[in-house]
Design a protein around this motif. Structure first.
Motif, PDB file in Angstrom:
ATOM      1  N   SER A  60       0.806  -1.226   0.000  1.00 54.22           N
ATOM      2  CA  SER A  60       0.000   0.000   0.000  1.00 54.22           C
ATOM      3  C   SER A  60       0.837   1.274   0.000  1.00 54.22           C
ATOM      4  CB  SER A  60      -0.944  -0.006   1.200  1.00 54.22           C
ATOM      5  OG  SER A  60      -0.221  -0.127   2.422  1.00 54.22           O
ATOM      6  N   THR A  61       1.898   1.337   0.811  1.00 54.42           N
ATOM      7  CA  THR A  61       2.697   2.562   0.869  1.00 54.42           C
ATOM      8  C   THR A  61       3.577   2.744  -0.359  1.00 54.42           C
ATOM      9  OG1 THR A  61       4.353   1.353   2.179  1.00 54.42           O
ATOM     10  CG2 THR A  61       2.743   2.693   3.388  1.00 54.42           C
ATOM     11  N   ALA A  62       3.755   1.698  -1.147  1.00 52.79           N
ATOM     12  CA  ALA A  62       4.578   1.784  -2.358  1.00 52.79           C
ATOM     13  C   ALA A  62       3.779   2.268  -3.556  1.00 52.79           C
ATOM     14  CB  ALA A  62       5.193   0.420  -2.678  1.00 52.79           C
ATOM     15  N   ARG A  63       2.465   2.163  -3.501  1.00 53.42           N
ATOM     16  CA  ARG A  63       1.635   2.463  -4.662  1.00 53.42           C
ATOM     17  C   ARG A  63       1.477   3.969  -4.861  1.00 53.42           C
ATOM     18  NH1 ARG A  63      -3.085  -1.970  -5.664  1.00 53.42           N
ATOM     19  NH2 ARG A  63      -1.873  -3.838  -5.143  1.00 53.42           N
ATOM     20  N   PHE A  64       1.660   4.412  -6.103  1.00 48.83           N
ATOM     21  CA  PHE A  64       1.545   5.833  -6.423  1.00 48.83           C
ATOM     22  C   PHE A  64       0.164   6.383  -6.073  1.00 48.83           C
ATOM     23  CE2 PHE A  64       4.608   4.305  -9.785  1.00 48.83           C
ATOM     24  CZ  PHE A  64       5.731   4.811  -9.146  1.00 48.83           C
ATOM     25  N   VAL A  65      -0.856   5.575  -6.249  1.00 53.51           N
ATOM     26  CA  VAL A  65      -2.211   6.045  -6.009  1.00 53.51           C
ATOM     27  C   VAL A  65      -2.435   6.407  -4.543  1.00 53.51           C
ATOM     28  CG1 VAL A  65      -3.174   3.742  -5.540  1.00 53.51           C
ATOM     29  CG2 VAL A  65      -4.644   5.533  -6.503  1.00 53.51           C
ATOM     30  N   ASN A  66      -1.584   5.883  -3.654  1.00 53.79           N
ATOM     31  CA  ASN A  66      -1.760   6.139  -2.230  1.00 53.79           C
ATOM     32  C   ASN A  66      -0.919   7.291  -1.706  1.00 53.79           C
ATOM     33  OD1 ASN A  66      -3.633   4.089  -1.893  1.00 53.79           O
ATOM     34  ND2 ASN A  66      -2.095   2.541  -1.419  1.00 53.79           N
ATOM     35  N   PHE A  67      -0.028   7.854  -2.531  1.00 51.47           N
ATOM     36  CA  PHE A  67       0.737   8.997  -2.005  1.00 51.47           C
ATOM     37  C   PHE A  67       0.857  10.173  -2.978  1.00 51.47           C
ATOM     38  CE2 PHE A  67       4.113   6.149  -3.689  1.00 51.47           C
ATOM     39  CZ  PHE A  67       4.806   7.018  -4.511  1.00 51.47           C
ATOM     40  N   VAL A  68       0.561   9.977  -4.258  1.00 52.20           N
ATOM     41  CA  VAL A  68       0.570  11.108  -5.187  1.00 52.20           C
ATOM     42  C   VAL A  68      -0.714  11.906  -4.993  1.00 52.20           C
ATOM     43  CG1 VAL A  68       0.599  11.805  -7.605  1.00 52.20           C
ATOM     44  CG2 VAL A  68       2.025   9.895  -6.844  1.00 52.20           C
ATOM     45  N   ARG A  69      -0.551  13.192  -4.710  1.00 51.63           N
ATOM     46  CA  ARG A  69      -1.701  14.046  -4.391  1.00 51.63           C
ATOM     47  C   ARG A  69      -1.805  15.209  -5.369  1.00 51.63           C
ATOM     48  NH1 ARG A  69      -2.770  10.142  -2.227  1.00 51.63           N
ATOM     49  NH2 ARG A  69      -3.082   9.697  -0.021  1.00 51.63           N
ATOM     50  N   GLY A  70      -2.970  15.875  -5.352  1.00 51.66           N
ATOM     51  CA  GLY A  70      -3.204  17.024  -6.205  1.00 51.66           C
ATOM     52  C   GLY A  70      -2.611  18.301  -5.632  1.00 51.66           C
ATOM     53  N   PRO A  71      -2.714  19.415  -6.382  1.00 57.59           N
ATOM     54  CA  PRO A  71      -2.132  20.694  -5.945  1.00 57.59           C
ATOM     55  C   PRO A  71      -2.632  21.170  -4.588  1.00 57.59           C
ATOM     56  CG  PRO A  71      -2.764  20.792  -8.254  1.00 57.59           C
ATOM     57  CD  PRO A  71      -3.316  19.506  -7.715  1.00 57.59           C
ATOM     58  N   LYS A  72      -3.925  21.019  -4.302  1.00 60.22           N
ATOM     59  CA  LYS A  72      -4.471  21.497  -3.030  1.00 60.22           C
ATOM     60  C   LYS A  72      -3.842  20.769  -1.844  1.00 60.22           C
ATOM     61  CE  LYS A  72      -8.743  22.388  -0.485  1.00 60.22           C
ATOM     62  NZ  LYS A  72      -8.144  21.886   0.773  1.00 60.22           N
ATOM     63  N   ALA A  73      -3.748  19.442  -1.956  1.00 59.61           N
ATOM     64  CA  ALA A  73      -3.155  18.668  -0.866  1.00 59.61           C
ATOM     65  C   ALA A  73      -1.687  19.034  -0.666  1.00 59.61           C
ATOM     66  CB  ALA A  73      -3.288  17.172  -1.157  1.00 59.61           C
ATOM     67  N   ILE A  74      -0.989  19.292  -1.766  1.00 58.00           N
ATOM     68  CA  ILE A  74       0.422  19.669  -1.672  1.00 58.00           C
ATOM     69  C   ILE A  74       0.566  21.024  -0.990  1.00 58.00           C
ATOM     70  CG2 ILE A  74       2.482  20.262  -3.009  1.00 58.00           C
ATOM     71  CD1 ILE A  74       1.508  18.233  -5.121  1.00 58.00           C
ATOM     72  N   LEU A  75      -0.254  21.993  -1.397  1.00 55.13           N
ATOM     73  CA  LEU A  75      -0.182  23.331  -0.800  1.00 55.13           C
ATOM     74  C   LEU A  75      -0.582  23.295   0.675  1.00 55.13           C
ATOM     75  CD1 LEU A  75      -1.647  25.521  -3.697  1.00 55.13           C
ATOM     76  CD2 LEU A  75       0.740  25.355  -2.951  1.00 55.13           C
ATOM     77  N   ASP A  76      -1.584  22.493   1.001  1.00 55.22           N
ATOM     78  CA  ASP A  76      -1.987  22.361   2.409  1.00 55.22           C
ATOM     79  C   ASP A  76      -0.845  21.795   3.241  1.00 55.22           C
ATOM     80  OD1 ASP A  76      -4.470  23.350   1.838  1.00 55.22           O
ATOM     81  OD2 ASP A  76      -5.453  21.390   1.732  1.00 55.22           O
ATOM     82  N   TYR A  77      -0.121  20.825   2.684  1.00 54.41           N
ATOM     83  CA  TYR A  77       0.990  20.241   3.427  1.00 54.41           C
ATOM     84  C   TYR A  77       2.138  21.232   3.570  1.00 54.41           C
ATOM     85  CZ  TYR A  77       4.569  17.061   5.004  1.00 54.41           C
ATOM     86  OH  TYR A  77       5.562  16.473   5.756  1.00 54.41           O
TER      87      TYR A  77
END
Length: 234
Positions: free
Chosen positions: A75-92
């Motif tokens: 699960s932690t290796a899969r791109f779908v579980n850690f690649v996020r959109g612009p909003k999530a990136i800016l929030d982080y």
């Protein structure tokens, strides 16, 4: 220290446990890729082009395998579980100044960019090297026969240029690791060695993919790299 403070510390410790974050394939590929890039750098600057070529094949195998594992792995290796959109990136990014932010279970939203950029750069550098033509033509890439000498020399210069860009991205990655360790007091290296970190008992556990799935990908990956190494001349 008062008894109440001791009690709170004991309660906090009781609520934590070792949580599995990274599986063995991810950890192995991470460190083998680091070693492979180091070998490529050393053999390149010392004109050991035969070993440079073989280390390039090894890195190609690792990157292709990591891309495959990013689709079907744990699960932690899969791109779908850690690649996020612009909003999530800016929030982080907005939480980077805080020291009390919790550990991300796997790659955080900003770290995901680093992973994608580095994998993309490594793959681009390797592909350019496959078509690159050496000055004397002795250790040209296995696919250099598909381009002219002039094109191959141009691709060799691009191979060198983008490898230097990759080194800067790696330096930025290391700086981020130090930032998390010193400022945010989060050890990112330890879990990449042991596969575990301390966390709350309520944190999600990693869903581990079966190793037979990795073995199937390894066989296919090996066949692809072998085909590349012989210039697809079957």
């Amino acid at each position: 220290m008062t008894s109440s403070e001791v009690g709170r510390m004991e309660a906090a410790f009781a609520d934590t446990t070792d949580i599995r974050v990274w599986d063995l394939p991810v950890r192995a590929m991470h460190w083998l890729l680091a070693i492979g890039i180091g070998v490529c750098w050393w053999t390149g600057i010392n004109n050991e082009l035969e070993y440079h070529l073989w280390s390039g094949y090894a890195i190609l195998w690792i990157v292709l395998m990591r891309l495959y594992w990013g689709l079907v792995g744990s699960s932690t290796a899969r791109f779908v579980n850690f690649v996020r959109g612009p909003k999530a990136i800016l929030d982080y990014v907005g939480t980077l100044h805080r020291r009390d932010t919790p550990h991300s279970h796997g790659h955080n939203a900003l770290g995901a960019i680093s992973i994608i950029v580095m994998l993309g750069l490594v793959l681009a550098v390797i592909i350019l090297g496959l078509f690159a033509v050496d000055v004397d033509g002795l250790y040209s890439g296995p696919l250099s026969s598909y381009v002219t000498f002039k094109q191959g020399r141009h691709l060799a210069h691009l191979h060198y240029h983008w490898f230097n860009v990759l080194l800067w991205v790696i330096a930025l990655h290391l700086a981020a690791v130090f930032f998390y360790f010193i400022y945010k007091r989060q050890n990112l290296v330890g879990p990449m060695i042991s596969g575990k970190r301390r966390g709350d008992t309520g944190d999600a556990e990693m869903k581990i993919a079966p190793l037979w799935r990795f073995a199937i990908g390894a066989v296919i990956d090996t066949a692809i790299v072998w085909a590349v190494s012989i210039s697809f001349y079957f």
